[in-house]
Design a protein around this motif. Structure first.
Motif, PDB file in Angstrom:
ATOM      1  N   ILE A 129      -8.091 -13.512 -33.141  1.00  0.00           N
ATOM      2  CA  ILE A 129      -7.623 -14.529 -33.642  1.00  0.00           C
ATOM      3  C   ILE A 129      -8.018 -16.011 -33.194  1.00  0.00           C
ATOM      4  O   ILE A 129      -8.559 -16.826 -33.593  1.00  0.00           O
ATOM      5  N   HIS A 130      -7.846 -15.815 -31.685  1.00  0.00           N
ATOM      6  CA  HIS A 130      -7.905 -17.078 -30.893  1.00  0.00           C
ATOM      7  C   HIS A 130      -9.544 -17.302 -30.668  1.00  0.00           C
ATOM      8  O   HIS A 130      -9.897 -18.234 -31.080  1.00  0.00           O
ATOM      9  N   ASP A 131     -10.340 -16.354 -30.749  1.00  0.00           N
ATOM     10  CA  ASP A 131     -11.810 -16.385 -30.548  1.00  0.00           C
ATOM     11  C   ASP A 131     -12.539 -17.193 -31.912  1.00  0.00           C
ATOM     12  O   ASP A 131     -13.470 -17.686 -32.058  1.00  0.00           O
ATOM     13  N   SER A 132     -11.874 -16.546 -32.977  1.00  0.00           N
ATOM     14  CA  SER A 132     -12.013 -17.068 -34.412  1.00  0.00           C
ATOM     15  C   SER A 132     -12.104 -18.631 -34.704  1.00  0.00           C
ATOM     16  O   SER A 132     -12.656 -19.041 -35.247  1.00  0.00           O
ATOM     17  N   ILE A 133     -10.988 -19.102 -33.971  1.00  0.00           N
ATOM     18  CA  ILE A 133     -10.732 -20.725 -33.971  1.00  0.00           C
ATOM     19  C   ILE A 133     -11.552 -21.312 -32.884  1.00  0.00           C
ATOM     20  O   ILE A 133     -12.006 -22.421 -33.163  1.00  0.00           O
ATOM     21  N   ARG A 134     -11.435 -20.778 -31.747  1.00  0.00           N
ATOM     22  CA  ARG A 134     -12.002 -21.503 -30.525  1.00  0.00           C
ATOM     23  C   ARG A 134     -13.260 -20.990 -30.230  1.00  0.00           C
ATOM     24  O   ARG A 134     -13.932 -21.479 -29.197  1.00  0.00           O
ATOM     25  N   GLY A 135     -13.685 -19.912 -30.304  1.00  0.00           N
ATOM     26  CA  GLY A 135     -15.003 -19.338 -30.111  1.00  0.00           C
ATOM     27  C   GLY A 135     -15.184 -18.109 -29.295  1.00  0.00           C
ATOM     28  O   GLY A 135     -14.294 -17.978 -28.410  1.00  0.00           O
ATOM     29  N   ARG A 136     -16.080 -17.514 -29.551  1.00  0.00           N
ATOM     30  CA  ARG A 136     -16.177 -16.169 -28.796  1.00  0.00           C
ATOM     31  C   ARG A 136     -16.209 -16.152 -27.316  1.00  0.00           C
ATOM     32  O   ARG A 136     -16.723 -16.953 -26.530  1.00  0.00           O
ATOM     33  N   GLY A 137     -15.297 -15.247 -26.681  1.00  0.00           N
ATOM     34  CA  GLY A 137     -15.205 -15.202 -25.700  1.00  0.00           C
ATOM     35  C   GLY A 137     -14.061 -16.267 -24.732  1.00  0.00           C
ATOM     36  O   GLY A 137     -13.712 -16.298 -23.669  1.00  0.00           O
ATOM     37  N   SER A 138     -13.690 -17.095 -25.538  1.00  0.00           N
ATOM     38  CA  SER A 138     -12.842 -18.126 -24.984  1.00  0.00           C
ATOM     39  C   SER A 138     -11.386 -17.487 -24.911  1.00  0.00           C
ATOM     40  O   SER A 138     -10.815 -18.296 -23.663  1.00  0.00           O
ATOM     41  N   PHE A 139     -10.999 -16.699 -25.311  1.00  0.00           N
ATOM     42  CA  PHE A 139      -9.552 -16.079 -24.868  1.00  0.00           C
ATOM     43  C   PHE A 139      -9.635 -15.428 -23.708  1.00  0.00           C
ATOM     44  O   PHE A 139      -8.709 -15.855 -22.874  1.00  0.00           O
ATOM     45  N   ALA A 140     -10.630 -14.705 -23.268  1.00  0.00           N
ATOM     46  CA  ALA A 140     -10.791 -13.931 -22.219  1.00  0.00           C
ATOM     47  C   ALA A 140     -10.553 -15.134 -20.916  1.00  0.00           C
ATOM     48  O   ALA A 140     -10.104 -15.115 -19.775  1.00  0.00           O
ATOM     49  N   SER A 141     -11.259 -16.186 -21.086  1.00  0.00           N
ATOM     50  CA  SER A 141     -11.606 -17.249 -20.136  1.00  0.00           C
ATOM     51  C   SER A 141     -10.110 -18.055 -19.893  1.00  0.00           C
ATOM     52  O   SER A 141      -9.885 -18.458 -18.832  1.00  0.00           O
ATOM     53  N   SER A 142      -9.506 -18.295 -21.226  1.00  0.00           N
ATOM     54  CA  SER A 142      -8.371 -19.071 -21.205  1.00  0.00           C
ATOM     55  C   SER A 142      -7.482 -18.179 -20.418  1.00  0.00           C
ATOM     56  O   SER A 142      -6.598 -18.717 -19.448  1.00  0.00           O
ATOM     57  N   VAL A 143      -7.212 -17.051 -20.554  1.00  0.00           N
ATOM     58  CA  VAL A 143      -6.157 -15.832 -19.966  1.00  0.00           C
ATOM     59  C   VAL A 143      -6.466 -15.998 -18.267  1.00  0.00           C
ATOM     60  O   VAL A 143      -5.644 -15.857 -17.481  1.00  0.00           O
ATOM     61  N   LYS A 144      -7.770 -15.911 -18.095  1.00  0.00           N
ATOM     62  CA  LYS A 144      -8.161 -16.043 -16.470  1.00  0.00           C
ATOM     63  C   LYS A 144      -7.672 -17.346 -15.997  1.00  0.00           C
ATOM     64  O   LYS A 144      -7.247 -17.292 -14.982  1.00  0.00           O
ATOM     65  N   GLY A 145      -7.841 -18.477 -16.761  1.00  0.00           N
ATOM     66  CA  GLY A 145      -7.425 -20.038 -16.424  1.00  0.00           C
ATOM     67  C   GLY A 145      -5.827 -19.997 -16.001  1.00  0.00           C
ATOM     68  O   GLY A 145      -5.389 -20.428 -15.186  1.00  0.00           O
TER      69      GLY A 145
END
Length: 350
Positions: A129-145
């Motif tokens: 869901i997150h990636d569909s709104i914010r872009g592919r791979g953004s969920f994993a990058s945000s979690v790392k942050g």
């Protein structure tokens, strides 16, 4: 109010429009602007500090001022750390709003050293869901942050923008927050402006908002605070009613009452999501704008409101979300920031 009490006053400062993501629901346009330089920002922070000091002495009010620094993506602003250092020097509480994708271990430790009180990281749901709104791979990058921030001892709030795209997955965010060790989970409603104007038909109907808020506030998760700045949600959770009546605003929507927003080019607006210019810090005195702006005056005057909000007994402590009201009115061909909040369900039968 006496000096034994404090009045919250905040400035949300968008340092840049630049962003490394293009979220479908973003209320900003992402257009290039003439960004303020550090020396200009320093001058404005001095002006704000002096303004609050004068107000405190004149009215006997103790202020608890804070700055929320954001963008775009604030880590793309060239002088971010200098700005944070200057705000720390002035003893302001400082918070950062970010998508989290650019926060590595070094950045997280620097934010901690600079005394940042907390970072709000936007998360829209589970990975798909997150990636569909914010872009592919953004969920994993945000979690790392987020993990880097927590390891550095910086408090994190995950924040969800609720719409038909992700509402049914909010409870998954409670699970994720607990799993990551985040202590605060926030939410707000979609404002259909900027790029988000294309999602007008994905706004939640007020019946669904009532149902969702009821489910959210029934949650009791050890170690996790669920928070929101949504005035309708706050009224719903507190059960405030006629006792909150009056014609002088005391809470609820912050627009015109407890702070303002500064955009990258210095434009002032009543709220980060209410794109109505009321002045520009590069040329206008902030105290004069605060006191004499016709827009700010209207936001504080119940007689100027229309629809349900104009007669609501909760007006003084709520006033609905002015940004949503304005964006929705615009979609109907009206320029009315004092219209009723279209998603308000208060005082209606379930």
């Amino acid at each position: 109010m006496s000096l034994n009490e404090t009045h919250e006053f905040f400035v949300q400062w968008h340092l840049t429009e630049k962003c490394n993501l293009r979220c479908t629901h973003c209320y900003q346009s992402g257009k290039k602007t003439d960004e303020m330089h550090f020396n200009e920002i320093k001058k404005v922070t001095d002006e704000i500090a002096e303004m609050l000091e004068v107000w405190s002495e004149a009215y006997g009010i103790a202020f608890s001022p804070s700055f929320s620094i954001t963008g775009g993506e604030p880590f793309l602003y060239r002088d971010l750390y200098e700005v944070l250092e200057e705000l720390r020097r002035r003893h302001f509480d400082v918070y950062l709003l970010s998508n989290g994708t650019l926060i590595d271990e070094k950045k997280a430790k620097l934010l901690s050293w600079l005394g940042v009180k907390g970072v709000q990281v936007s998360m829209e749901g589970p990975e798909k869901i997150h990636d569909s709104i914010r872009g592919r791979g953004s969920f994993a990058s945000s979690v790392k942050g987020v993990r880097h921030l927590l390891e550095a001892g910086v408090k994190v709030t995950l924040n969800v923008t609720l719409s038909d795209l992700n509402a049914e997955h909010f409870m998954d965010m409670i699970t994720l927050s607990s799993y990551l060790g985040v202590e605060r989970l926030g939410f707000s409603r979609l404002v259909p402006s900027g790029r988000g104007a294309g999602l007008l038909n994905r706004m939640l109907p007020k019946e669904k908002v009532r149902e969702l808020y009821g489910a959210i506030f029934s949650q009791d998760v050890t170690g996790l605070d669920i928070v929101t700045g949504d005035p309708v949600a706050s009224q719903f959770s507190s059960g405030a009613g006629a006792s909150a009546s009056g014609s002088i605003p005391t809470g609820g929507c912050a627009a015109g009452l407890s702070g303002f927003t500064i955009l990258p080019d210095g434009t002032m607006t009543p709220c980060r999501r209410l794109p109505i210019p009321i002045g520009n810090v590069r040329r206008d005195a902030i105290r004069e704008v605060w006191a004499s702006s016709g827009v700010m005056e209207a936001l504080r005057d119940k007689k100027r409101y229309s629809g349900k909000c104009a007669t609501c007994e909760r007006w003084a402590s709520c006033r609905g979300c002015r940004a949503i009201a304005y964006a929705y009115a615009q979609s109907m061909g009206k320029e009315d920031f004092l219209a009723q909040d279209p998603q308000c369900f208060l005082d209606e039968e379930p």
